[in-house]
Design a protein around this motif. Structure first.
Motif, PDB file in Angstrom:
ATOM      1  N   ARG A   2       4.880   3.785  -8.318  1.00  0.00           N
ATOM      2  CA  ARG A   2       3.834   4.793  -8.654  1.00  0.00           C
ATOM      3  C   ARG A   2       3.121   5.257  -7.347  1.00  0.00           C
ATOM      4  NH1 ARG A   2       1.144   1.211 -13.602  1.00  0.00           N
ATOM      5  NH2 ARG A   2       2.791   1.470 -15.039  1.00  0.00           N
ATOM      6  N   VAL A   3       2.741   6.472  -7.394  1.00  0.00           N
ATOM      7  CA  VAL A   3       2.379   7.218  -6.236  1.00  0.00           C
ATOM      8  C   VAL A   3       0.887   7.751  -6.849  1.00  0.00           C
ATOM      9  CG1 VAL A   3       2.069   8.761  -4.546  1.00  0.00           C
ATOM     10  CG2 VAL A   3       4.182   7.386  -4.849  1.00  0.00           C
ATOM     11  N   SER A   4      -0.453   7.469  -6.228  1.00  0.00           N
ATOM     12  CA  SER A   4      -1.821   8.053  -6.602  1.00  0.00           C
ATOM     13  C   SER A   4      -1.674   9.438  -6.244  1.00  0.00           C
ATOM     14  CB  SER A   4      -2.688   7.291  -5.936  1.00  0.00           C
ATOM     15  OG  SER A   4      -2.960   6.025  -6.761  1.00  0.00           O
ATOM     16  N   ASP A   5      -2.417  10.399  -7.213  1.00  0.00           N
ATOM     17  CA  ASP A   5      -2.759  11.678  -6.668  1.00  0.00           C
ATOM     18  C   ASP A   5      -4.021  11.488  -5.925  1.00  0.00           C
ATOM     19  OD1 ASP A   5      -3.314  14.224  -6.619  1.00  0.00           O
ATOM     20  OD2 ASP A   5      -3.296  14.729  -8.700  1.00  0.00           O
ATOM     21  N   ASP A   6      -4.102  11.747  -4.647  1.00  0.00           N
ATOM     22  CA  ASP A   6      -5.291  11.543  -4.066  1.00  0.00           C
ATOM     23  C   ASP A   6      -5.785  12.753  -3.695  1.00  0.00           C
ATOM     24  OD1 ASP A   6      -5.211   8.893  -3.583  1.00  0.00           O
ATOM     25  OD2 ASP A   6      -3.643   9.001  -2.009  1.00  0.00           O
ATOM     26  N   VAL A   7      -5.613  13.866  -4.197  1.00  0.00           N
ATOM     27  CA  VAL A   7      -6.526  15.053  -4.042  1.00  0.00           C
ATOM     28  C   VAL A   7      -7.920  15.102  -4.149  1.00  0.00           C
ATOM     29  CG1 VAL A   7      -6.680  17.588  -4.441  1.00  0.00           C
ATOM     30  CG2 VAL A   7      -4.335  16.495  -4.494  1.00  0.00           C
ATOM     31  N   ASP A   8      -8.221  14.678  -5.456  1.00  0.00           N
ATOM     32  CA  ASP A   8      -9.638  14.564  -5.933  1.00  0.00           C
ATOM     33  C   ASP A   8     -10.519  13.460  -4.879  1.00  0.00           C
ATOM     34  OD1 ASP A   8      -9.727  16.786  -7.493  1.00  0.00           O
ATOM     35  OD2 ASP A   8      -9.170  15.562  -9.346  1.00  0.00           O
ATOM     36  N   PHE A   9      -9.596  12.339  -4.583  1.00  0.00           N
ATOM     37  CA  PHE A   9     -10.254  11.120  -3.813  1.00  0.00           C
ATOM     38  C   PHE A   9     -10.652  11.845  -2.615  1.00  0.00           C
ATOM     39  CE2 PHE A   9      -9.359   7.745  -0.973  1.00  0.00           C
ATOM     40  CZ  PHE A   9     -10.409   7.025  -1.212  1.00  0.00           C
ATOM     41  N   HIS A  10      -9.787  12.479  -1.800  1.00  0.00           N
ATOM     42  CA  HIS A  10      -9.859  12.951  -0.531  1.00  0.00           C
ATOM     43  C   HIS A  10     -11.200  13.914  -0.449  1.00  0.00           C
ATOM     44  CE1 HIS A  10      -5.251  11.609   0.782  1.00  0.00           C
ATOM     45  NE2 HIS A  10      -6.525  10.574   0.965  1.00  0.00           N
ATOM     46  N   LYS A  11     -11.126  14.886  -1.802  1.00  0.00           N
ATOM     47  CA  LYS A  11     -12.358  15.856  -1.541  1.00  0.00           C
ATOM     48  C   LYS A  11     -13.550  15.086  -1.640  1.00  0.00           C
ATOM     49  CE  LYS A  11     -10.211  19.660  -3.774  1.00  0.00           C
ATOM     50  NZ  LYS A  11     -10.227  20.629  -4.912  1.00  0.00           N
ATOM     51  N   ILE A  12     -13.801  14.155  -2.342  1.00  0.00           N
ATOM     52  CA  ILE A  12     -15.009  13.040  -2.217  1.00  0.00           C
ATOM     53  C   ILE A  12     -15.163  12.474  -1.060  1.00  0.00           C
ATOM     54  CG2 ILE A  12     -15.993  11.248  -3.489  1.00  0.00           C
ATOM     55  CD1 ILE A  12     -15.735  13.951  -5.108  1.00  0.00           C
ATOM     56  N   GLN A  13     -14.045  12.074  -0.493  1.00  0.00           N
ATOM     57  CA  GLN A  13     -14.273  11.332   0.792  1.00  0.00           C
ATOM     58  C   GLN A  13     -14.959  12.585   1.899  1.00  0.00           C
ATOM     59  OE1 GLN A  13     -10.368   9.506   1.782  1.00  0.00           O
ATOM     60  NE2 GLN A  13     -11.419   7.671   1.751  1.00  0.00           N
ATOM     61  N   THR A  14     -14.389  13.602   1.989  1.00  0.00           N
ATOM     62  CA  THR A  14     -14.747  14.718   2.755  1.00  0.00           C
ATOM     63  C   THR A  14     -16.283  15.139   2.510  1.00  0.00           C
ATOM     64  OG1 THR A  14     -12.593  15.893   2.782  1.00  0.00           O
ATOM     65  CG2 THR A  14     -14.406  17.033   3.483  1.00  0.00           C
ATOM     66  N   GLY A  19      -1.990   2.744 -15.094  1.00  0.00           N
ATOM     67  CA  GLY A  19      -0.922   3.500 -14.394  1.00  0.00           C
ATOM     68  C   GLY A  19      -1.030   3.524 -12.994  1.00  0.00           C
ATOM     69  N   PHE A  20      -1.615   2.540 -12.263  1.00  0.00           N
ATOM     70  CA  PHE A  20      -1.636   2.523 -10.662  1.00  0.00           C
ATOM     71  C   PHE A  20      -0.520   1.565 -10.270  1.00  0.00           C
ATOM     72  CE2 PHE A  20      -6.047   4.138 -11.618  1.00  0.00           C
ATOM     73  CZ  PHE A  20      -6.058   5.262 -10.806  1.00  0.00           C
ATOM     74  N   ASN A  21      -0.333   1.657  -8.994  1.00  0.00           N
ATOM     75  CA  ASN A  21       0.464   0.656  -8.301  1.00  0.00           C
ATOM     76  C   ASN A  21      -0.184  -0.774  -8.124  1.00  0.00           C
ATOM     77  OD1 ASN A  21       2.145  -0.699  -6.290  1.00  0.00           O
ATOM     78  ND2 ASN A  21       3.031   1.151  -5.850  1.00  0.00           N
ATOM     79  N   PRO A  22       0.307  -1.630  -8.546  1.00  0.00           N
ATOM     80  CA  PRO A  22      -0.160  -3.306  -8.374  1.00  0.00           C
ATOM     81  C   PRO A  22      -0.329  -3.411  -7.218  1.00  0.00           C
ATOM     82  CG  PRO A  22       1.963  -3.201  -9.104  1.00  0.00           C
ATOM     83  CD  PRO A  22       1.938  -1.967  -9.528  1.00  0.00           C
ATOM     84  N   THR A  23       0.146  -2.772  -6.225  1.00  0.00           N
ATOM     85  CA  THR A  23       0.140  -3.332  -4.840  1.00  0.00           C
ATOM     86  C   THR A  23      -1.544  -2.974  -3.912  1.00  0.00           C
ATOM     87  OG1 THR A  23       1.185  -1.277  -4.111  1.00  0.00           O
ATOM     88  CG2 THR A  23       2.292  -3.353  -4.143  1.00  0.00           C
ATOM     89  N   SER A  24      -1.814  -1.897  -5.168  1.00  0.00           N
ATOM     90  CA  SER A  24      -3.297  -1.421  -4.481  1.00  0.00           C
ATOM     91  C   SER A  24      -4.396  -2.362  -4.322  1.00  0.00           C
ATOM     92  CB  SER A  24      -3.730  -0.261  -5.457  1.00  0.00           C
ATOM     93  OG  SER A  24      -2.791   0.669  -5.528  1.00  0.00           O
ATOM     94  N   MET A  25      -4.281  -3.492  -5.209  1.00  0.00           N
ATOM     95  CA  MET A  25      -5.158  -4.409  -5.114  1.00  0.00           C
ATOM     96  C   MET A  25      -5.148  -5.200  -3.870  1.00  0.00           C
ATOM     97  SD  MET A  25      -6.773  -7.284  -8.018  1.00  0.00           S
ATOM     98  CE  MET A  25      -7.522  -5.994  -9.025  1.00  0.00           C
TER      99      MET A  25
END
Length: 479
Positions: free
Chosen positions: A270-282, A214-220
């Motif tokens: 497609r747009v990622s939900d980065d909320v949890d990702f940014h919490k982990i980065q923090t 379910g991710f955007n292919p440009t991410s790779m």
């Protein structure tokens, strides 16, 4: 986080794999795979030994907030793989190198430096997809098979030399080089490295997994570009290790872009939900990097753009630097901007606990628990507050639950041991302190508490627990 997906998504995933599979045809490992002398059974044994070595010699992250996030993301990608003869197991290594790797047997390791330096969850998913493709395609296993290494020790050393020996000059590289030199020549370690064809295959199959998840292919492509860009901003000793173990990014970016023209346009919205990702980065930036460097990061953010996660990061960093008044102000602002966020409540409660302000810490941690009852870190500090109040009837069961959730953490077993000792359970205390020493790699201290526990074991249950402990402290060497 893994999201609930309708049955239609699974159909789309299967169709995508079928459509893209015409680009190449490479056998993948299945439960019945046997390739020459290096069988899937050998892969599983080698992977298990390597994983044991990593946990014994590398700083593995045990914060459940971080490990569970990575585990769920890996599981989301792994769900799109064909059936494998082993489970896919992830771990996070506390290391600033921009690196990730997967090994035979289904083990994948993500460095904190990689998480910290990517911009979106989808980019991390792309790297994970690529690494899992290497596993599925048996790239390392096939090359080890051709090398005809004579025993598990030589295989282990060679694998460590490849995967850890190019990690930018820090402890990961030192361990990898030592393992390689101690078991096999460097030339053979180099032979094990991925070929251009290996990379091409893993890129294409990894792209399939990424899109099917379910991710955007440009991410790779974006993740590769970011690593390549990073190369020009750091010293030679800190070039992203991913560039060493996975070379030739320019060509790989080009042929991946060529695939985009054959994909449905909807994939690119497609747009990622980065909320949890940014919490982990923090959490990684604030707790696991140099506080002065982390503080500079937040000081460079324009005041108008600072959000509640930035305030949380500032609070953690300032508390590490013992600037407690400024830290409290940042925590309060974070909670004001994002009220009732369980992570902010937890970290604010943790701050007040370290300040000895239990009356302030307790309600915050209780509220965090109500909103995230499976957060082991929250429960850990709740148990410690209960112990501070001598409420061992509550503290010990709470800390036991934490130990079940995070079974190999030195600090958890240490505090559980202290609680048991203070409550009068001396056998239990020495048993837990022995485990704490074991996980802290202090064999002498582990043996000391083992001897104490041996003298205190009276009941049948205690003697059974003692046998388990003895096996852990003094494992029988395998032939």
């Amino acid at each position: 986080m893994t999201k609930n997906r309708a049955p239609f998504h699974h159909i789309v995933s299967a169709v995508l794999i079928f459509i893209f599979s015409f680009i190449w045809l490479t056998p993948q490992a299945t439960a019945s795979s046997m390739f020459g002398d290096f069988t899937v059974k050998d892969e599983i044994k080698l992977g298990g030994e390597f994983n044991k070595m990593i946990h014994e010699r590398m700083p593995i992250v045990l914060d459940p907030q971080i490990t569970e996030y990575v585990s769920k993301l890996v599981a989301r990608i792994a769900h799109e793989m064909p059936p494998q003869p082993f489970p896919i197991t992830s771990a996070v290594i506390n290391n600033n190198a921009m690196n990730a790797f997967a090994i035979p047997g289904g083990y994948i390791y993500i460095f904190t430096g990689l998480i910290l330096n990517l911009k979106h969850e989808s980019e991390l998913a792309a790297v994970i997809g690529h690494e899992l493709a290497h596993v599925s395609l048996r790239h390392v296993a096939r090359r080890m098979e051709k090398m005809k290494l004579v025993n598990i020790a030589s295989m282990l050393g060679t694998l460590a030399g490849m995967m850890l020996g190019m990690s930018g000059g820090d402890n990961a590289a030192s361990i990898g080089q030592a393992m390689a030199m101690g078991s096999i020549a460097g030339a053979q370690t180099a032979y094990l490295s991925y070929t251009q064809q290996n990379e091409r295959e893993a890129d294409h199959l990894g792209m399939n997994y990424l899109v099917a998840s379910g991710f955007n292919p440009t991410s790779m492509v974006d993740s590769f570009k970011l690593m390549k860009q990073r190369q020009w901003y750091v010293s030679n000793n800190n070039i992203p290790s991913y560039l060493s173990t996975h070379p030739g990014l320019d060509d790989r970016i080009d042929y991946l872009k060529q695939r985009f023209v054959r994909m449905p346009p909807a994939f690119f919205t497609r747009v990622s939900d980065d909320v949890d990702f940014h919490k982990i980065q923090t959490l990684i930036r604030a707790r696991r990097t140099d506080p002065k460097v982390a503080l500079a990061h937040y000081n460079n953010i324009p005041e108008a753009d600072i959000n509640c996660l930035d305030q949380l990061g500032l609070g953690i960093i300032l508390s590490r630097m013992e600037q407690n008044q400024k830290a409290e102000k940042a925590f309060v602002q974070a909670n004001k901007d994002c009220p009732n966020d369980p992570l902010i409540l937890r970290e604010m409660g943790r701050f007040y606990f370290t300040m000895g302000k239990m009356d302030k810490a307790s309600p915050l941690l209780r509220e965090a628990y109500l909103r995230a009852p499976n957060d082991a870190m929250t429960l850990f500090f709740i148990a410690r507050i209960q112990a501070e109040r001598k409420d061992y009837a509550q503290a010990i069961p709470t800390m036991r639950r934490v130990a079940e959730m995070v079974p190999r953490d030195q600090e958890i077993h240490y505090h559980l041991g202290r609680m048991l000792g203070e409550s009068g359970n001396y056998f239990g205390a020495h048993k837990q302190l022995a485990y704490a020493a074991l996980y802290g790699r202090n064999k002498k201290q582990a043996l000391f508490h083992l001897k104490k526990a041996e003298g205190l074991a009276k009941t049948k249950a205690q003697k059974a627990q003692l046998i388990t402990l003895q096996k852990r402290v003094n494992p029988v060497a395998e032939n």
